[in-house]
Design an enzyme around this catalytic site. Structure first.
Site, mmCIF file in Angstrom:
data_model
loop_
_atom_site.group_PDB
_atom_site.id
_atom_site.type_symbol
_atom_site.label_atom_id
_atom_site.label_comp_id
_atom_site.label_asym_id
_atom_site.label_seq_id
_atom_site.Cartn_x
_atom_site.Cartn_y
_atom_site.Cartn_z
ATOM 1 N N GLU B 9 0.949 -1.413 -14.277
ATOM 2 C CA GLU B 9 2.167 -0.603 -14.224
ATOM 3 C C GLU B 9 3.104 -0.848 -15.403
ATOM 4 O O GLU B 9 3.790 0.047 -15.863
ATOM 5 C CB GLU B 9 2.891 -0.882 -12.900
ATOM 6 C CG GLU B 9 4.036 0.070 -12.633
ATOM 7 C CD GLU B 9 4.334 0.215 -11.144
ATOM 8 O OE1 GLU B 9 3.419 0.023 -10.322
ATOM 9 O OE2 GLU B 9 5.485 0.536 -10.822
ATOM 10 N N ASP B 114 1.627 -1.500 -8.780
ATOM 11 C CA ASP B 114 2.233 -1.969 -7.532
ATOM 12 C C ASP B 114 1.715 -1.117 -6.378
ATOM 13 O O ASP B 114 1.560 0.094 -6.512
ATOM 14 C CB ASP B 114 3.762 -1.836 -7.591
ATOM 15 C CG ASP B 114 4.349 -2.747 -8.660
ATOM 16 O OD1 ASP B 114 3.698 -3.751 -8.994
ATOM 17 O OD2 ASP B 114 5.445 -2.428 -9.147
ATOM 18 N N TYR B 324 6.333 -9.142 -4.023
ATOM 19 C CA TYR B 324 6.775 -7.796 -4.365
ATOM 20 C C TYR B 324 8.058 -7.441 -3.603
ATOM 21 O O TYR B 324 8.092 -7.489 -2.375
ATOM 22 C CB TYR B 324 5.657 -6.807 -3.999
ATOM 23 C CG TYR B 324 5.914 -5.421 -4.520
ATOM 24 C CD1 TYR B 324 6.136 -5.218 -5.881
ATOM 25 C CD2 TYR B 324 5.940 -4.328 -3.663
ATOM 26 C CE1 TYR B 324 6.373 -3.953 -6.366
ATOM 27 C CE2 TYR B 324 6.172 -3.065 -4.149
ATOM 28 C CZ TYR B 324 6.398 -2.884 -5.508
ATOM 29 O OH TYR B 324 6.646 -1.638 -5.980
#
Ligand SMILES: [Zn+2]
Ligand SMILES: [Zn+2]
Ligand SMILES: [Zn+2]
Lengths: 75, 714
Positions: B9, B114, B324
């Site tokens: 990402e 993610d 996360y």
């Protein structure tokens, strides 16, 4: 089309725009609480306090209506 | 030997993935053609296989209108295109070139973005449009931290295909947002253009409108608020020379007479201690952090806005320090080894003692909250040691996250709430104290879970104390509080507006577009005008229900209950209906919007007709250069009149709505906190009513010359 008597904004009908209508209703609704709190108080005294006393946390639009009503009273 | 292409990402994440996957921990930076710029392409070797990892820079593709153009609505056809083509300022072309080049050479593509809606769209658009892959053949790595073990594990146990429902839901959300945003923005802007010929861009969106509405509704409540008077009793007792505040048993008294009665009946009298009571309060440890509760605590303790907290948390995540952060989960699954993490934490000085204490317990059991999130666990530290390259706010946030994590394994805390009741001539007053009996989890959450202990004075039932002071004080009921970025975010959460990933940025957008301002959020005139006009004429645009319904439909795609096509068709039907209704009232919307934007702004500033030119109006305004406030004539803008005058800078200035009895100029009122408002004549420099002293002071540049003037006017 007409104009709000307080702020001159265009409205479809009536005297006050939406914001000032709510403000006016609130002023009327709270009057009896003020009368109880101070035992006696006239409508004019009430409006004068609301528009003059900077310590009172009154909303600007409500204050504008109070000032307008006081002026109407004088006429 | 197999070749893999791994889509990451962001550059930081790509480097971590490449390093983790390389057996020696030293991935090679592959040379790329000159026109790719400095884009890092990593090559990792693992068990004879070659893995090429390339970063994206967030979204590389976006939705644009698919038509011959023209600024009109409805606009229902769109296509996905590279973001650098959609927006000249976008610099992501080299990234797409890199994916295209290596996508041609390598056919095994793995998405390692993610794991959420956004990540899925970022990965899927690249795999599909740049690498030319059929999504059914694309693999997926899923991880919740960027630690080496999680990355390796997610590579070895990668999903055989991407989660196609998640991809479709992500695509649908982008497309629906685009459809609503572009059509509503065009409709609003064109309504002003068609009605008045003026161009003023008025933007809105699917989530923005309803969010702004909360702020505007609150503003209306505040501006129309009329308080009720009430009184409080101020009292102190004398304890060996120390004056201590006590509270009357009624917090507020509703009439002046009642307040006076309390004072008259107690003044000069002694009090007797009537009762000393205590109450045990047990408080369970808090739930683990999800993004919402983290943002809220970070605001409370550090004053960070939700978007600032999210940014800092993201950095911590990219440094593999925490899991996360875009998660709503408050429940850990058994997959996470807390004993391991706690053991790692014992290696950091600030946490050693507490982590050891928890490790010595026979059972390590975290608390849990109500919210679940199948994609990620609650936010927790990975145990990796803090490096020196972090900024202050990132350190603060990290500390908060670790302390919270330690606290969730703690025991309940027990406090003793104490109350001493004092009888003064039949009136009861209280003195409150607080003592911690058992710290429990509070010890682990320190310095965040602090309780202020208050000792009770050394008194027994029947003791007599002297009243040192008593009086009543005027107070008023208060208007509702304005939102701050944190409470607005909570309100959005509560009303299910937007998603955890987008809420903070929606708030930022409303600030940036000038719809609201300040930390204590005010709807601006523009923001208020938009909401007010839409509420009356096109309520669906700002309807919370509609936004929430679309949100649910997107979730339905995610869970496989509905298809992307079906949901898109439904949204278009709904949007079409809104636009048709809007179009019927376009004229009145355009007129009122324009008028409101103008009028609201002006009516707070116009004093009245300018006596000098008799054409323009005198307004309270500010100098762009000096930022100083003054009164000037609007004729200035048309080069017709240059009348202007300085006015006091302090306090709130508004039209007085009356004229000066000396010179006839329309006057202004200055309000200052705690003082009576003053009305002054803006023509004071030439007005016969102005005392000479004020003019002298002003000519001699005496500081505050005008303030003296204001004071003396009374
Ligand atoms: Zn009005
Ligand atoms: Zn003029
Ligand atoms: Zn004057």
């Amino acid at each position: 089309m007409v104009k709000c008597v307080v702020c001159q904004s265009t409205i479809e009908k009536g005297e006050y725009c939406d914001a000032h209508t709510i403000a006016k209703n609130n002023l009327e609704k709270r009057f009896s609480d003020w009368q109880k709190a101070y035992e006696k108080m006239s409508w004019k005294e009430y409006l004068t306090r609301i528009s003059d006393d900077a310590d009172i946390p009154v909303g600007e639009w409500a204050k504008e209506v109070a000032i307008y009503l006081l002026e109407q009273n004088k006429k | 030997m197999t070749d893999y292409l791994c889509i990451s990402e962001k550059p930081t994440a790509a480097k971590r993935i490449a390093t983790a996957l390389d057996e020696k921990g030293k991935p090679k930076k592959l040379p790329v053609p000159r026109n790719f710029g400095k884009i890092p392409v990593w090559e990792s070797m693992r068990k004879g296989d070659r893995i090429v990892t390339i970063p994206a820079l967030g979204h590389l593709y976006s939705t644009v209108e698919d038509s011959a153009g023209g600024w009109h609505y409805p606009a229902f056809s769109y296509k996905w295109t590279p973001s650098y083509l959609a927006n000249e300022k976008n610099k992501t072309r080299p990234f797409i070139l890199a994916f295209k080049k290596f996508g041609k050479e390598i056919s095994n593509v793995i998405i390692a973005t993610d794991y959420d809606l956004e990540g899925e769209v970022i990965g899927a658009t690249i795999a599909k449009f740049a690498c030319g892959q059929d999504l059914a053949n694309v693999k997926r790595m899923r991880f919740s931290t960027l630690t080496k073990s999680d990355i390796v594990n997610s590579f070895e146990h990668r999903d055989p295909t991407v989660n196609i429902n998640l991809v479709n839901a992500g695509f649908a959300r982008h497309e629906i947002d685009w459809l609503f945003g572009i059509n509503l923005t065009r409709a609003l802007t064109l309504s002003i253009k068609h009605a008045t010929g003026r161009y003023k861009l008025i933007t809105t969106g699917r989530v923005q409108g309803p969010t702004l509405r909360f702020v505007a509704d609150r503003e209306r409540d505040i501006q129309t608020f009329v308080p009720i008077p009430r009184w409080v009793i101020d009292a102190k007792i004398d304890l060996d020379g120390d004056e201590i505040f006590i509270e009357y048993n009624k917090k507020f008294l509703s009439s002046l007479k009642e307040a006076e009665k309390v004072v008259v009946e107690t003044a000069g009298r002694d009090g007797i201690v009537k009762e000393i009571g205590s109450r045990k309060i047990t408080q369970k440890p808090p739930s683990p952090f999800n993004l919402g509760t983290l943002q809220s605590e970070a605001y409370r303790h550090f004053g960070y806005t939700p978007s600032r907290t999210l940014r800092a948390a993201e950095t911590l995540y990219l440094n593999a320090l925490i899991s996360y952060p875009r998660t709503s989960s408050q429940q850990f699954t058994s997959a996470i080894n807390h004993r391991d993490i706690l053991t790692q934490l014992t290696k950091s000085d600030p946490y050693r003692i507490r982590a050891n204490k928890l490790l010595s317990k026979s059972k390590i059991q975290p608390t849990f909250g109500k919210k679940k999130d199948p994609a990620h666990p609650p936010i927790h530290p990975t145990g990796k040691k803090l490096a020196g390259n972090l900024r202050n706010e990132e350190r603060n946030l990290y500390n908060l996250i670790v302390c919270r994590y330690l606290a969730i394994f703690g025991e309940p805390s027990i406090k003793n709430g104490l109350r001493l009741d004092l009888d003064i001539n039949g009136h009861i007053f209280y003195f409150r104290g607080m003592k911690v009996l058992k710290k429990g989890w509070l010890e682990f959450y320190a310095p965040f879970g602090r309780v202020d202990e208050v000792e009770l004075p050394d008194l027994a039932v029947g003791d007599v104390v002297k009243l040192a002071y008593i009086n009543h004080k005027q107070s008023y009921t208060q208007p509702p509080a304005r939102y701050n970025p944190n409470s607005l975010l909570k309100k959005m959460e509560e009303q299910e507006l937007g998603t955890k990933a987008t809420r903070a940025s929606t708030i930022d957008i409303l600030y940036n577009r000038g719809y609201m301002e300040d930390e204590s959020i005010n709807a601006t005139d523009l923001g208020f005008a938009v909401i007010d006009t839409l509420e009356k004429n096109s309520p669906d645009i700002i309807s919370i229900e509609l936004t929430r319904k679309l949100q649910r439909e997107i979730e339905n795609i995610q869970t496989g209950k509905k298809t992307r096509e079906a949901v898109l068709m439904e949204s278009i039907v709904q949007l079409k209906d809104i636009l048709e209704k809007f179009h019927k009232r376009e004229k009145i919307i355009g007129i009122t919007l324009q008028e409101q934007v103008q009028n609201l702004k002006q009516r707070q500033r116009i004093l009245g007709k300018c006596p000098k030119c008799k054409q323009g109006e005198l307004i309270i305004t500010r100098s762009i250069r000096t930022k100083k406030r003054f009164v000037g004539c609007t004729g200035f803008y048309k080069k017709q009149c240059d009348w202007s005058a300085p006015i006091p800078q302090k306090g709130y200035a508004a039209p007085a709505k009356k004229n000066c009895k000396h010179c006839g100029f329309p006057m202004l009122t200055i309000r200052r906190k705690g003082k009576r408002p003053f009305t002054i004549c803006p023509n004071w420099l030439n007005c016969p009513g102005t005392p000479d002293e004020v003019i002298d002071n002003y000519r001699n540049n005496k500081a505050g010359a005008l303030d003296v003037f204001v004071e003396e006017e009374t």
